[in-house]
Write a protein that holds these residues in place. Sequence first.
Motif, PDB file in Angstrom:
ATOM      1  N   CYS A  11      10.336 -31.395   6.562  1.00  0.00           N
ATOM      2  CA  CYS A  11      11.601 -32.077   6.278  1.00  0.00           C
ATOM      3  C   CYS A  11      12.352 -32.261   7.593  1.00  0.00           C
ATOM      4  O   CYS A  11      12.857 -31.290   8.163  1.00  0.00           O
ATOM      5  CB  CYS A  11      12.427 -31.260   5.277  1.00  0.00           C
ATOM      6  SG  CYS A  11      13.908 -32.087   4.662  1.00  0.00           S
ATOM      7  N   CYS A  61      15.610 -36.221   6.376  1.00  0.00           N
ATOM      8  CA  CYS A  61      15.281 -35.581   5.097  1.00  0.00           C
ATOM      9  C   CYS A  61      16.350 -34.547   4.729  1.00  0.00           C
ATOM     10  O   CYS A  61      16.756 -34.448   3.568  1.00  0.00           O
ATOM     11  CB  CYS A  61      13.910 -34.933   5.197  1.00  0.00           C
ATOM     12  SG  CYS A  61      13.513 -33.762   3.888  1.00  0.00           S
ATOM     13  N   GLU A  62      16.805 -33.787   5.723  1.00  0.00           N
ATOM     14  CA  GLU A  62      17.827 -32.765   5.466  1.00  0.00           C
ATOM     15  C   GLU A  62      19.117 -33.399   4.929  1.00  0.00           C
ATOM     16  O   GLU A  62      19.756 -32.866   4.021  1.00  0.00           O
ATOM     17  CB  GLU A  62      18.126 -31.981   6.748  1.00  0.00           C
ATOM     18  CG  GLU A  62      16.990 -31.110   7.252  1.00  0.00           C
ATOM     19  CD  GLU A  62      16.764 -29.876   6.399  1.00  0.00           C
ATOM     20  OE1 GLU A  62      17.578 -29.621   5.486  1.00  0.00           O
ATOM     21  OE2 GLU A  62      15.784 -29.161   6.657  1.00  0.00           O
ATOM     22  N   GLU A  87      19.379 -36.280   3.290  1.00  0.00           N
ATOM     23  CA  GLU A  87      19.124 -36.764   1.932  1.00  0.00           C
ATOM     24  C   GLU A  87      19.079 -35.615   0.930  1.00  0.00           C
ATOM     25  O   GLU A  87      19.493 -35.756  -0.221  1.00  0.00           O
ATOM     26  CB  GLU A  87      17.803 -37.533   1.897  1.00  0.00           C
ATOM     27  CG  GLU A  87      17.819 -38.827   2.695  1.00  0.00           C
ATOM     28  CD  GLU A  87      16.468 -39.523   2.698  1.00  0.00           C
ATOM     29  OE1 GLU A  87      15.552 -39.020   2.007  1.00  0.00           O
ATOM     30  OE2 GLU A  87      16.330 -40.556   3.382  1.00  0.00           O
ATOM     31  N   LEU A  88      18.599 -34.469   1.393  1.00  0.00           N
ATOM     32  CA  LEU A  88      18.451 -33.317   0.505  1.00  0.00           C
ATOM     33  C   LEU A  88      19.808 -32.796   0.016  1.00  0.00           C
ATOM     34  O   LEU A  88      19.889 -32.164  -1.044  1.00  0.00           O
ATOM     35  CB  LEU A  88      17.687 -32.213   1.232  1.00  0.00           C
ATOM     36  CG  LEU A  88      16.847 -31.243   0.382  1.00  0.00           C
ATOM     37  CD1 LEU A  88      15.851 -32.009  -0.478  1.00  0.00           C
ATOM     38  CD2 LEU A  88      16.130 -30.251   1.280  1.00  0.00           C
ATOM     39  N   ILE A 144      12.013 -32.999  -2.633  1.00  0.00           N
ATOM     40  CA  ILE A 144      12.119 -33.926  -1.507  1.00  0.00           C
ATOM     41  C   ILE A 144      11.453 -35.241  -1.885  1.00  0.00           C
ATOM     42  O   ILE A 144      11.945 -36.325  -1.601  1.00  0.00           O
ATOM     43  CB  ILE A 144      11.458 -33.322  -0.252  1.00  0.00           C
ATOM     44  CG1 ILE A 144      12.161 -32.010   0.141  1.00  0.00           C
ATOM     45  CG2 ILE A 144      11.466 -34.311   0.908  1.00  0.00           C
ATOM     46  CD1 ILE A 144      11.439 -31.231   1.228  1.00  0.00           C
ATOM     47  N   LYS A 145      10.307 -35.117  -2.555  1.00  0.00           N
ATOM     48  CA  LYS A 145       9.560 -36.285  -3.030  1.00  0.00           C
ATOM     49  C   LYS A 145       8.796 -35.876  -4.280  1.00  0.00           C
ATOM     50  O   LYS A 145       8.097 -34.861  -4.280  1.00  0.00           O
ATOM     51  CB  LYS A 145       8.592 -36.774  -1.948  1.00  0.00           C
ATOM     52  CG  LYS A 145       7.700 -37.917  -2.390  1.00  0.00           C
ATOM     53  CD  LYS A 145       6.676 -38.239  -1.302  1.00  0.00           C
ATOM     54  CE  LYS A 145       5.693 -39.315  -1.771  1.00  0.00           C
ATOM     55  NZ  LYS A 145       4.653 -39.579  -0.750  1.00  0.00           N
ATOM     56  N   ASP A 192       9.396 -24.894   2.260  1.00  0.00           N
ATOM     57  CA  ASP A 192       9.135 -26.315   2.062  1.00  0.00           C
ATOM     58  C   ASP A 192       7.643 -26.436   1.796  1.00  0.00           C
ATOM     59  O   ASP A 192       6.819 -25.947   2.588  1.00  0.00           O
ATOM     60  CB  ASP A 192       9.522 -27.123   3.305  1.00  0.00           C
ATOM     61  CG  ASP A 192      11.023 -27.300   3.440  1.00  0.00           C
ATOM     62  OD1 ASP A 192      11.754 -26.992   2.481  1.00  0.00           O
ATOM     63  OD2 ASP A 192      11.461 -27.751   4.523  1.00  0.00           O
TER      64      ASP A 192
END
Length: 234
Positions: free
Chosen positions: A97, A101-102, A104-105, A122-123, A218
């Motif tokens: 991530c 990504c962080e 969006e998380l 995440i996905k 993760d």
Amino acid sequence: MASASILLPSGPACIKCLKRKQQTTSKFQIQGAKIHCSGLGLRTQDATGLQCGNVCDSIASVNRRDMLGMAIGVSSILLLTSSSEAGLPPEEKPTLCDADCEKELENVPMVTTESGLQYKDIKVGGGPAPPVGFQVAANYVAMVPSGQIFDSSLEKGQPYIFRVGSGQVIKGLDEGILSMKVGGKRRLYIPGSLAFPKGLNSAPGRPRVAANSPVVFDVSLEYIPGLGLELDEE
């Protein structure tokens, strides 16, 4: 790292003597080369014990202050070089991530299970979910809550293969992967009761994990060996 030294010529070609008004004699040493200064001249003795002799007829005149200044100057250069090397930023470790990504998380809803396990997807994967007892191949990055990595399959260069739901990994990881689908990525917030009951010792570049302390994983479910072939045949 071997320390650099100031090389003084030995044998016939040595430095011109120090001419002083007073007949004083002093002695100092630079990296194994002994230097004897007197009103009569400069004598050097290297680490092998060989005498350079009185060398007052060669090269330009230097005084004791110049010699000390040169030694200090070289030492400063060595210190600056060492500091520069020591100040290099540490190599970044691979993650599942990244910075985007962080961000969006932060907007992904948290899911909490009955056991106390929490996770954020995440996905969401598009493949099959692993049945209990099947082997799965997963990549993972294991962290303490502060974000420091203490284990990672990415650094080892290959996914970790284990039988999911069979107690081969910590309880929180088992539970978290069982509800994933192939191709998915998830962040698991694993409480201490589902993590490492005995903890993990620290190692160079790795933080210590206290017994029954929360950890963060993760994970990405890469594939389920053999499951795709069985589904195709059906």
